[in-house]
Design an enzyme around this catalytic site. Structure first.
Site, PDB file in Angstrom:
ATOM      1  CG  HIS A  47     -29.913 -29.829 -16.941  1.00  0.00           C
ATOM      2  ND1 HIS A  47     -29.326 -28.577 -16.959  1.00  0.00           N
ATOM      3  CD2 HIS A  47     -30.536 -29.971 -18.146  1.00  0.00           C
ATOM      4  CE1 HIS A  47     -29.590 -27.999 -18.121  1.00  0.00           C
ATOM      5  NE2 HIS A  47     -30.326 -28.816 -18.856  1.00  0.00           N
ATOM      6  CG  ASP A  93     -32.033 -27.984 -22.120  1.00  0.00           C
ATOM      7  OD1 ASP A  93     -31.136 -28.313 -21.317  1.00  0.00           O
ATOM      8  OD2 ASP A  93     -31.894 -27.056 -22.933  1.00  0.00           O
TER       9      ASP A  93
END
EC number: 3.1.1.4
Length: 119
Positions: A47, A93
């Site tokens: 991420h 996300d």
């Protein structure tokens, strides 16, 4: 943005509060260094790297960029994000929230000593 990311996590991992992920391993939360301690920490490293790629898009600020998405029965869909940055950040996300849902949560890796374990 981070608020939407928190909500995505609550969509895919409804039985654990999002803040359990805000200080986990070497990469979940602010910053990131060393080697990920486990699968969940690897989700966070990925991420972080995704946000770094997003920042290469002109004017893209992933921590504050808003986007459109839907959560239905634990399934996330990014939708109607015409601008490239919004679509990219939403996908960062979404992929991370799905990754969190599939990774074991090891209590001993919450709030680790970064100096000791993340060099």
């Amino acid at each position: 943005n981070l608020y939407q990311f928190k909500n995505m996590i609550q969509c895919t991992v409804p039985n654990r509060s999002w803040w359990h992920f805000a200080d986990y391993g070497c990469f979940c939360g602010y910053g990131g260094s060393g080697t990920p301690v486990d699968e969940l920490d690897r989700c966070c490293q990925t991420h972080d790297n995704c946000y770094s790629e997003a920042e290469k898009l002109s004017g893209c600020k992933p921590y504050i960029k808003t986007y459109s998405y839907d959560c239905s029965q634990g399934k996330l869909t990014c939708s109607g994000n015409d601008d490239k940055c919004a679509a990219f950040v939403c996908n960062c996300d979404r992929v991370a929230a799905i990754c969190f849902a599939g990774a074991p949560y090891i209590d001993d890796n919450y709030n680790v000593d970064l100096n000791e374990r993340c060099q």
